[in-house]
Design an enzyme around this catalytic site. Structure first.
Site, mmCIF file in Angstrom:
data_model
loop_
_atom_site.group_PDB
_atom_site.id
_atom_site.type_symbol
_atom_site.label_atom_id
_atom_site.label_comp_id
_atom_site.label_asym_id
_atom_site.label_seq_id
_atom_site.Cartn_x
_atom_site.Cartn_y
_atom_site.Cartn_z
ATOM 1 N N LYS B 77 -4.542 11.459 -2.844
ATOM 2 C CA LYS B 77 -3.538 10.589 -2.236
ATOM 3 C C LYS B 77 -2.251 11.386 -2.040
ATOM 4 O O LYS B 77 -1.837 12.131 -2.938
ATOM 5 C CB LYS B 77 -3.291 9.389 -3.154
ATOM 6 N N SER B 152 -2.163 0.370 -1.889
ATOM 7 C CA SER B 152 -1.692 1.485 -1.117
ATOM 8 C C SER B 152 -2.672 2.647 -1.016
ATOM 9 O O SER B 152 -2.546 3.478 -0.111
ATOM 10 C CB SER B 152 -0.377 1.997 -1.705
ATOM 11 N N SER B 176 -3.091 -1.033 -6.466
ATOM 12 C CA SER B 176 -3.254 -0.095 -5.350
ATOM 13 C C SER B 176 -4.480 0.803 -5.427
ATOM 14 O O SER B 176 -4.804 1.486 -4.450
ATOM 15 C CB SER B 176 -2.011 0.792 -5.216
#
Lengths: 96, 487
Positions: B77, B152, B176
């Site tokens: 990420k 996210s 997330s």
């Protein structure tokens, strides 16, 4: 229900917002604040200070960074290996 | 040759049936193809990945292999500092930033021999539930391209779902990892707060943020967590507790005490999502687990607690993006555009920070401001204690809690983008876990009209090993997690 003073908050938060966006945020944030206001109904006392928390203190050591150049490479304004900062207020006669 | 799981790929490497270069080339191809279709990458590191794969193959030839992740391709990420490689947090304000250091998680993965394929999309500074706030645009759901991948960690979930690497590293502040895992049909674990170091993970809400893996199976997640978990002297909230062995053995579900909190099955839960989760509960029961209803009465307040504490911390953490020290700046792009320090700050932050992040900064500034601090922030801390205590109480009678991960199915791109409250309600079933600092997982448990559904398993403080064991036992008896989307 509380209503936010968006221009005041924007100044506190160091955010230059166009008027249009400020008005948009006003509507959206009022809705969110209305939602979190439900907490007033929750039955909970003020937090205690014995909730298993403890202070963690880092060792106080001086570190020398060998990669100063790499760090300064990302800085918008530099001079003589230093970060350049504008005057806090030009009214006080300081120069940028 | 395609291997579905990390464990199978590692076994093939160990048996000499494949090489890291072959796995990496294949994963890069899927990464690039999926990126074209779904917009999941923020950076593809093809040359570096192939070099790392060759280095792994050389270690294997020399008999100096490091461990099960050596030679395994993965994605990261775009929220972790990587020395010498641009790190953006999917924000315009960090697009020009090349970190001078690497996050602890990145260092541990580098030391494990894992091969980073590149970086994947996230909501800006992880603030969102759909990746729609990313400066790179939305990541689409691999099961239906008109829907979001979740957020996210939507890039991570989409990458793991399509086999762009055998795992991805995500972060979870309010759901997330778990919500996108549910939306993309992968397995994801948010460990106990402090179990994985946050050092070098760009902060959103420091008392809630936690790093974790997303992968095909619970066993794959265990292999990754084994590498990234553990104390870090750089990070004050890192837990000093020893890391147990996470890879489960042959687990039985007989006698397992499963709590079902009724507050998670109330109004707003999609009936077909409920049906899939109910079917999972029945499977546990049929295998000898003891199912009992539990109550967590403060649950309805957890989201409000979160949307006070998290923005309060956001408003503080985001203060560092000021146009002075690093990142985008009005000083660089419009020389002379600011005439004093305040204007440098305000114009930079107004121009380069996205609207959702601005919204949370303003909300946090409000709840911390004079006259509101006690009514909001202190009250939220008090209710947070109540939420924690209710979980502690519940875990005196059960081993794990089982709930839906999300109330609904993956939603349409743009459907909630202009309604922040509707987007915030996406976290309603995941956020209490963060508020309490507990470990939580999302595990695939079925499909509705071709869209995946996830169930959430919640464990007590440092209960990751038990969660992974239970999830692995469930996956040994089901095949939902093995379904693979066509790109």
């Amino acid at each position: 229900m509380s209503t936010l003073n968006v221009p005041h908050l924007a100044r506190l938060a160091r955010l230059a917002l166009p008027e249009e966006r400020a008005a948009h945020l006003q509507t959206q944030l009022d809705g969110v604040v209305q939602y979190v206001d439900k907490l007033a109904q929750a039955n909970a006392g003020m937090p205690s200070h014995d909730a298993g928390l403890q202070n963690v203190v880092a060792v106080d050591e001086v570190h020398h960074f060998p990669n100063t150049a790499a760090i300064l490479a990302g800085v918008p304004r530099t001079a003589n290996n230093l970060i350049m900062v504008r005057a806090v207020s030009l009214d006080e006669g300081a120069s940028a | 040759m395609t291997y579905l799981t990390l464990e199978a790929a590692a076994a093939a490497l160990a048996a000499g049936e494949t090489t890291s270069r072959a796995l990496t080339e294949e994963a890069l191809e899927r990464f690039e193809t999926a990126h074209t279709a779904l917009n999941l990458a923020t950076l593809i590191e093809r040359e570096a990945a192939l070099a790392a794969a060759d280095a792994s193959d050389a270690r294997r030839a020399a008999g100096t292999i490091i461990g099960p992740l050596d030679g395994i391709p993965y994605t990261l990420k775009d929220i972790f500092a990587t020395e010498g490689v641009v790190t953006t947090a999917a924000s315009n304000i960090l697009k020009p930033w090349t970190p001078p250091y690497s996050a602890t998680t990145v260092k541990r993965l580098d030391a494990s021999g894992a091969v980073r394929l590149g970086k994947v999309n996230t909501d800006e500074f992880t603030m969102g539930s759909s990746t729609e706030t990313s400066a790179f645009g939305v990541t689409r759901n691999p099961w239906d391209h008109d829907r979001v991948a979740g957020g996210s960690s939507g890039g991570s979930a989409a990458a793991a779902a399509v086999g762009a690497g055998y795992f991805s590293i995500g972060t979870d502040t309010g759901g997330s990892i778990r919500q996108p895992a549910a939306y993309c049909n992968v397995t994801g674990i948010k460990p106990t707060y402090g179990r994985v170091s946050r050092w070098g993970e760009i902060a959103m809400a420091s008392s809630l943020d936690q790093t974790g893996p997303l992968a095909r199976t619970a066993r794959d997640c265990a292999l990754v967590l084994q590498v990234i978990a553990g104390h870090d002297a750089h990070e004050a909230t890192s837990l000093p507790d020893a890391v147990p062995t996470y890879l489960p053995g042959q687990a039985t579900l007989a006698g397992l005490r499963v709590g079902v909190p009724q507050e998670y099955f109330g109004e707003g839960l999609h009936p077909e999502v409920r049906a899939r989760v109910d079917a999972a509960i029945e499977l546990f029961r049929s295998q000898g687990a003891v199912i009992s209803e539990v109550t967590l009465p403060s649950t309805p307040y957890a989201l409000a607690v979160y949307y006070i504490i998290a923005p309060a911390e956001v408003s503080s953490n985001m203060a560092r993006y000021d146009g002075i020290r690093y990142g985008a700046s009005i000083e660089r792009d419009e020389p002379g555009g600011a005439h004093d320090l305040f204007e440098t700050y305000a114009k930079t932050r107004g121009a380069y920070i996205g609207e959702e992040v601005q919204r949370r900064i303003m909300l946090g500034t409000h709840v911390l401001s004079s006259g509101y601090h006690d009514a909001y922030y202190k009250k939220a801390l008090a209710v947070q204690q109540a939420v924690k205590q209710e979980f502690v109480q519940a875990f005196q009678d059960v081993d794990v809690l089982l709930t839906p991960t999300t109330a609904g199915l993956p939603f349409g791109v743009g459907e909630k983008a202009n309604d922040p409250l509707a987007m915030y309600l996406e976290d309603v079933l995941t956020v209490a876990v963060n508020v309490a600092g507990l470990p939580g997982m999302s595990v695939p448990c079925g499909f509705v009209d071709g869209l995946p559904v996830g169930m959430q398993l919640i464990g007590p403080h440092l209960g990751e090993a038990k969660l992974l064991e239970v999830a692995a036992a469930y996956q040994a008896r089901t095949e939902h997690h093995l379904s693979f989307p066509n790109i």
